[in-house]
Every structure is written in C-alpha cells, then in structure tokens.
Enzyme design. Structure first.
Site, short mmCIF file in Angstrom:
data_model
loop_
_atom_site.label_atom_id
_atom_site.label_comp_id
_atom_site.label_asym_id
_atom_site.label_seq_id
_atom_site.Cartn_x
_atom_site.Cartn_y
_atom_site.Cartn_z
CG PHE A 204 -0.21 0.07 2.55
CD1 PHE A 204 0.34 1.25 3.02
CD2 PHE A 204 -0.09 -1.06 3.34
CE1 PHE A 204 1.01 1.30 4.24
CE2 PHE A 204 0.57 -1.03 4.57
CZ PHE A 204 1.13 0.16 5.01
N GLY A 374 0.46 -1.78 10.08
CA GLY A 374 -0.73 -2.57 10.43
C GLY A 374 -1.48 -2.95 9.17
CB SER A 380 1.65 1.71 10.92
OG SER A 380 0.84 1.23 9.86
CG HIS A 398 6.29 -8.58 8.77
ND1 HIS A 398 5.53 -9.49 9.46
CD2 HIS A 398 5.82 -8.60 7.50
CE1 HIS A 398 4.66 -10.04 8.63
NE2 HIS A 398 4.80 -9.52 7.44
#
Length: 478
Positions: A204, A374, A380, A398
DNA sequence: ATGTAC
C-alpha cells in the site's frame, strides 16, 4: 501433529523437541495471542528450520507468525556463515518487501477530505497498483538493470529522483553488497519492468497521522510529532524478486542431495552458503533487494511530486523527508557474539540497538526506526529495539500477521463488512471484493502484536501512526 | 507475495 509450547519467560515459549531439530525454537506470544494461536503448521515450519545444517540457536517465531512457504512469515533463522546454508524460501517470494516512512511539516487537521482525495488521485496517476502492473514511465521500464540492481536506490538518487540525504536513511544505504546481475535468469530480467509500482496483496501507500508519541526524545530525532502528516510506502521487488525466489528454490531443491542436505520441506530448499548455488542465490537476492530499494525510492519521488502538484507548495515547505526504509524479507550477513551469521528474516524487521555501529549516524544514539505496518485501516508503529534485542538477532515483528487465510477471508467476508471496518479511512479501490483478504479482521490486533515484544523487553514503541487515506493494489476476486 | 497454474 501436536506441537507443544513450553513457557520460558514473559510472552516467550520454547517449542518442545521435534524431529531432527538441532537447536531451540522460540515463539513470542502474549497470553491473548497464545489463546488464539492455532498454527501448528507454522510451528512445524520452525522445527524444520531448526533442523537445517549450520543453523544457530534459536530459530524464532515473532508474534505475527503465520504459515508461509518453507519458513513461516514472522520467522527468523540465522545460519553460520562458514558451515551453514542459505534458503531462498526462508527469505520469501517478495525479496526485500519492506516499508518506508516519510515525515512532513504538515498538520493532519489541515488536510480536508477533499485534499486527501486529490492527493490520492495525484499519487495514483503516477504509481500503478495491483498485480501485474508495470511502470508508467519508459525511463523506469527501460532503466539500466545492471546499474539499478548493483547500485540500488543510489542509482536513482544520483539522477535526481530523491534528496541526496535519502541514501543514509535506508537500511544498508539502499544497496546490499555482492549483487551480480549475471546470477539472475533471463526470465527474471524480463519481469524487471515494474519499478515505481506497488503491486497487490498487503502492499500500500498510506497518508497517515502521528496519533501518539510514546518516546518524545527518540521521536524528535526521527522528526516525528503528534498531529503530523506521514506517508508509508509498503512494497518490494515485485515480479522480479518473485522469479528469483522461484528459480533458486528449484535449483536448491535439486542440488541439496549432492551436498548431503536432507530437506525437511520443499519450501526450505537450501544450499551451503559457500557453494555455487548458495553464492549465486545471494548475488541474485541482492539484485532483487536493490531493485526493491530503488522501487521504494522512485515511489517516494513520485509521491513528493504529487504533493507539490496538489498543495502548490515547495518540497522545502512540505517536508517529505525520509525517516527510514527497512526490509522485512531479506537475508544478511551480520555479526552476533563475535560470529558472522547469515540472518534470514522473513516477515521480520531488523532493529539495531542504540550504539550499534551499523546504525546510520543520525540514529546511532537511539537505534534506527523499525517500521511495523498494520493492516488496511488500522494503526502502524515505529519502534526501536532495546539493549536485549540481540536475543532475536536484532529482529522485531513486521506487521500484525494474518489470522485468517486469504481464501477464508474471501469466502467469509462481504464488501459491506470491509467498508464498515475501515471506519472512515479513505480507500482508493474500484473493487472492494478483491480486497476482502486484506480486511482488518483477517489480521491480528496490531496493538497486541506490538505489545507482545514490548512486554517481553525487546522493543519500545516510539510512535503510533493512524491511517487517513490509503491506496491498495487490487488482486483477483477469488 | 505473484503475468495468483506448467
């Protein structure tokens, strides 16, 4: 098959001996993650890795562990550089899949929904997403592949596609040593036309906001503060790296018997590091890793251009400096307790402790940022490793980690449920049905996963980022 | 993750 996990510390479990395990396997899980953990296949994969020649104790499962090809995703396997093996499957299909974080001088509250929509459109106009997409620009599709794969991000930075200071904020300076395009098949070279694309799956580009700072002094070194707009870019080496993994996995499977290696599974096909197959894989892997660093660099360039165009401000005003770029599918030679090891990280992120000499100078006193994305629509994290991070060969998780298979997510969720779960995050996607396997409910809870290593004493959270708007590549509708 | 199957 029953695999038993014995508690051996806070959020820490030891896998009971199984098969030909030469060394220990550790798994990090909070009580909640342990209770929902049903992945006996992933544990078998850890046990298999622990049985390979020259493996160094312990093999590690991160809190985001789930079944992968060969080694689980969320797996760390270190092998001795002299007596050990290298496994293409233990790096993963998407060689140097990784995350890059940019900071800005913008305040999130200054970006209206209309502006965010314009920014997404301007980025999308430049950066294709989705499986199979190649670069929109001929200069990238036809770039000198030997120069790109040998020089990595620097090749493009020197040609104006970046700030000179970007180079120092990339793991390994944006170029792994030892890359040799001669070790890359013709078929892989033909798939090298995808620079400046994000691909599909969990990849993304996200415009977000620093929602919370946990360590103000460290965040300040990273240029992060609450309320600030940030950009996350999550992608890898696309079809190029995929082909290299496929090629060498097959070669290693074929060559294993001549080296007397009994392969515990096809996915863990491995060759001695010091063999033609091992050396050539590492040379080809470095090409893919450098291609991925270059890919994230070019996307950064195009994102900067998109922001300038939409906001009609200079980059000096906007910021968009690189905080850090870190891989989570890679194998690297690293020193641990006086030995040189080949650390395979598959769905695991390097986090060097403060003071480690391989940190970039600006992060020497803090440890470099480890960036943990995330799932779509969830937070995240930026974390750093503590003085104990050597216990996991300087590695952290990760991401959130999948809890539902792609297949199950596609069959059990609806586009309406997905839209609902995004809670107002802008999502650019024509086809929600093709993104069901990326729904937040298909992933573990990122706060729980990050908290697991924090409570285990291995990491400290620096900042939590929340998504405002995201571009996802579409896959098929399965 | 992936020209999502050789």
């Amino acid at each position: 098959m029953n695999f038993n996990l014995e508690p051996c510390g806070k959020n820490r479990y030891r896998l009971s001996p199984y098969g030909d395990m030469q060394v220990e396997a550790l798994v990090f899980l909070s009580p909640k993650l342990k209770a929902q953990f049903g992945e006996s296949e992933a544990l078998k994969q850890l046990a298999d890795a622990a049985s390979l020649p020259g493996v160094v104790s312990p093999v590690i499962g991160m809190p985001d562990i789930h079944t992968g090809f060969g080694l689980p995703i969320g797996g760390v396997m270190a092998t001795d550089s002299k007596t050990g093996v290298v496994s293409a499957g233990a790096v993963g299909m998407d060689i140097n899949c990784g995350v890059r974080l940019l900071r800005t001088n913008l305040e999130a509250k200054s970006l209206t929904t209309g502006k965010l929509e314009k920014l997404l459109a301007a980025i999308e106009k430049r950066v294709p997403s989705g499986v199979g997409k190649s670069s929109l620009y001929r200069e990238f599709r036809e770039a000198d592949l030997e120069a790109v794969t040998h020089q990595g991000a620097a090749y493009f930075i020197r040609r104006g596609y970046g700030f000179p200071e970007d180079e120092a904020s990339i793991e390994a300076g944006g170029a792994l040593p030892g890359a040799d395009l001669k070790a890359v098949s013709q078929q892989a070279r033909e798939r090298a036309d995808q620079l400046a694309t994000i691909g599909g799956g969990n990849h993304f580009i996200e415009i977000g906001e620093v929602e919370k700072v946990f360590l103000p002094e460290v965040a300040s070194v990273m240029g992060l503060q609450e309320g600030q707009v940030t950009i996350l870019i999550h992608t890898g080496s696309r079809g190029f790296g995929h082909q290299i993994c496929t090629d060498y996995s097959a070669r290693m499977a074929q060559a294993a018997s001549k080296y007397g290696i009994r392969l515990p599974s096809k996915g863990l096909a491995a060759a001695p590091i010091d063999s033609p197959e091992g050396r050539q894989y590492l040379a080809a892997m470095a090409c893919a890793a450098n291609f991925a660093f270059a890919n994230r660099q070019l996307i950064t360039f195009l994102v900067r251009e998109a922001f300038e165009e939409v906001l009609k401000l200079s980059l000096e005003e906007i910021g968009l400096e690189l905080v850090y770029d870190v891989a989570h599918n890679i194998a690297k030679f690293e020193e641990h307790k006086g030995r040189t090891l080949l650390v395979h990280r598959k769905g695991a992120t390097r986090a060097l402790p403060a003071g480690h000499k391989e940190n970039p100078a600006r992060y020497l006193a803090t440890g470099h940022p480890a960036i943990i994305p995330g799932s779509m629509g969830t937070a995240s994290y930026v974390v750093i490793g503590t003085e104990r991070i050597g216990e996991t060969f300087n590695s952290v998780n990760h991401g959130a980690g999948r809890i539902m298979s792609r297949k199950k997510a596609k069959s059990s969720l609806s586009p309406e449920e997905l839209q609902e779960s995004l809670k107002g995050v802008l999502l650019r996607a024509k086809n929600l049905r093709s993104l069901l396997d990326e729904a937040p409910v298909a992933y573990k809870d990122i706060d729980e996963v990050v908290g697991t290593l924090v409570d285990a004493g291995l990491t400290k959270p620096v900042a939590r980022l929340k998504p405002l708007a995201v571009i996802k590549g579409e896959g098929d509708e399965g």
